[in-house]
Scaffold this motif. Structure first.
Motif, PDB file in Angstrom:
ATOM      1  N   UNK A  38       0.823  -1.217   0.000  1.00 36.45           N
ATOM      2  CA  UNK A  38       0.000   0.000   0.000  1.00 36.45           C
ATOM      3  C   UNK A  38       0.853   1.262   0.000  1.00 36.45           C
ATOM      4  N   UNK A  39       2.061   1.171   0.541  1.00 42.87           N
ATOM      5  CA  UNK A  39       2.952   2.336   0.603  1.00 42.87           C
ATOM      6  C   UNK A  39       3.932   2.382  -0.571  1.00 42.87           C
ATOM      7  N   UNK A  40       3.897   1.362  -1.435  1.00 39.59           N
ATOM      8  CA  UNK A  40       4.865   1.312  -2.542  1.00 39.59           C
ATOM      9  C   UNK A  40       6.286   1.091  -2.047  1.00 39.59           C
ATOM     10  N   UNK A  41       6.424   0.365  -0.958  1.00 33.12           N
ATOM     11  CA  UNK A  41       7.702   0.123  -0.279  1.00 33.12           C
ATOM     12  C   UNK A  41       8.254  -1.215  -0.755  1.00 33.12           C
ATOM     13  N   UNK A  42       8.992  -1.185  -1.858  1.00 36.50           N
ATOM     14  CA  UNK A  42       9.488  -2.409  -2.495  1.00 36.50           C
ATOM     15  C   UNK A  42      10.337  -3.254  -1.554  1.00 36.50           C
ATOM     16  N   UNK A  43      11.206  -2.615  -0.800  1.00 37.95           N
ATOM     17  CA  UNK A  43      12.059  -3.366   0.124  1.00 37.95           C
ATOM     18  C   UNK A  43      11.212  -4.115   1.151  1.00 37.95           C
ATOM     19  N   UNK A  44      10.153  -3.472   1.622  1.00 37.65           N
ATOM     20  CA  UNK A  44       9.258  -4.120   2.575  1.00 37.65           C
ATOM     21  C   UNK A  44       8.530  -5.306   1.967  1.00 37.65           C
ATOM     22  N   UNK A  45       8.136  -5.185   0.698  1.00 35.01           N
ATOM     23  CA  UNK A  45       7.487  -6.301   0.007  1.00 35.01           C
ATOM     24  C   UNK A  45       8.470  -7.472  -0.091  1.00 35.01           C
ATOM     25  N   UNK A  46       9.702  -7.167  -0.452  1.00 30.40           N
ATOM     26  CA  UNK A  46      10.728  -8.213  -0.552  1.00 30.40           C
ATOM     27  C   UNK A  46      10.965  -8.870   0.807  1.00 30.40           C
ATOM     28  N   UNK A  47      11.012  -8.055   1.866  1.00 27.31           N
ATOM     29  CA  UNK A  47      11.205  -8.606   3.216  1.00 27.31           C
ATOM     30  C   UNK A  47      10.040  -9.508   3.604  1.00 27.31           C
ATOM     31  N   UNK A  48       8.827  -9.094   3.265  1.00 21.47           N
ATOM     32  CA  UNK A  48       7.647  -9.897   3.597  1.00 21.47           C
ATOM     33  C   UNK A  48       7.722 -11.262   2.922  1.00 21.47           C
ATOM     34  N   UNK A  49       8.042 -11.270   1.634  1.00 22.81           N
ATOM     35  CA  UNK A  49       8.151 -12.539   0.916  1.00 22.81           C
ATOM     36  C   UNK A  49       9.293 -13.390   1.475  1.00 22.81           C
ATOM     37  N   UNK A  50      10.395 -12.756   1.814  1.00 19.52           N
ATOM     38  CA  UNK A  50      11.512 -13.494   2.405  1.00 19.52           C
ATOM     39  C   UNK A  50      11.083 -14.140   3.724  1.00 19.52           C
ATOM     40  N   UNK A  51      10.417 -13.352   4.565  1.00 24.89           N
ATOM     41  CA  UNK A  51       9.941 -13.874   5.842  1.00 24.89           C
ATOM     42  C   UNK A  51       9.005 -15.055   5.661  1.00 24.89           C
ATOM     43  N   UNK A  52       8.083 -14.924   4.716  1.00 25.20           N
ATOM     44  CA  UNK A  52       7.155 -16.024   4.441  1.00 25.20           C
ATOM     45  C   UNK A  52       7.914 -17.253   3.938  1.00 25.20           C
ATOM     46  N   UNK A  53       8.868 -17.028   3.054  1.00 21.96           N
ATOM     47  CA  UNK A  53       9.650 -18.141   2.522  1.00 21.96           C
ATOM     48  C   UNK A  53      10.434 -18.852   3.600  1.00 21.96           C
ATOM     49  N   UNK A  54      10.978 -18.092   4.543  1.00 21.00           N
ATOM     50  CA  UNK A  54      11.750 -18.716   5.622  1.00 21.00           C
ATOM     51  C   UNK A  54      10.848 -19.520   6.551  1.00 21.00           C
ATOM     52  N   UNK A  55       9.609 -19.049   6.756  1.00 20.31           N
ATOM     53  CA  UNK A  55       8.665 -19.821   7.573  1.00 20.31           C
ATOM     54  C   UNK A  55       8.312 -21.124   6.858  1.00 20.31           C
TER      55      UNK A  55
END
Length: 176
Positions: A38-55
């Protein structure tokens, strides 16, 4: 403001992941994704996907983990985030190791090693040496595994990471 909330959710998700609260962690990472998108924060989107992938990796959902990590990789590459890219290679190496696909695991860990050396991430190098040593144990190449475990110890000693040394010494104990 929204970026602060996104980053706070990431920290909560990471903590839950470390303590094994995987469903809670996924909820936090999904919130990170929502806020970051929603904020257009690409780094945050990447971090979210990384976090999900690690889980997903920790849960043994390897294919889903790889799929989500690929989304993170796409963003990390567009940002030329070398550390982020190396972290994704590392977790992919762990996934392939856990699947018993040792050649693929070694390939990803070697990619990780190259970038960690390039960006001078000493702690990351120590972890990667340890991971490569574990792969060599998995394929029964014990002299190579010992070589990488000793490299990990050398870096950890130089950095004063006394608590982290036990994992490397324990790994050496497995091969002796």
């Amino acid at each position: 403001y929204i970026l602060i909330i996104s980053d706070a959710q990431y920290v909560l998700g990471s903590s839950d992941r470390l303590f094994g609260y995987y469903e809670e962690a996924l909820k936090h990472f999904e919130l990170v994704l929502d806020y970051a998108e929603s904020a257009g924060y690409s780094e945050g989107v990447a971090k979210a996907y990384y976090g999900m992938g690690s889980v997903h990796q920790r849960q043994g959902n390897y294919e889903l983990g790889l799929e989500v990590l690929d989304k993170s990789m796409e963003i990390r590459e567009s940002l030329n985030d070398r550390k982020g890219i190396s972290d994704i290679f590392s977790i992919k190496g762990v996934i392939f190791y856990n699947k018993g696909a040792f050649a693929e695991a070694l390939s990803f860990h070697n990619k990780t090693l190259e970038i960690k050396a390039e960006i001078d991430d000493q702690k990351g190098l120590a972890t990667t040496y340890n991971n490569i040593g574990a792969v060599y144990v998995g394929i029964g190449e014990y002299p190579q595994s010992l070589e990488f475990f000793l490299k990990s110890i050398e870096v950890k000693e130089k950095m004063g990471l006394r608590n982290a040394l036990s994992k490397s010494y324990s790994n050496i104990g497995v091969i002796n």
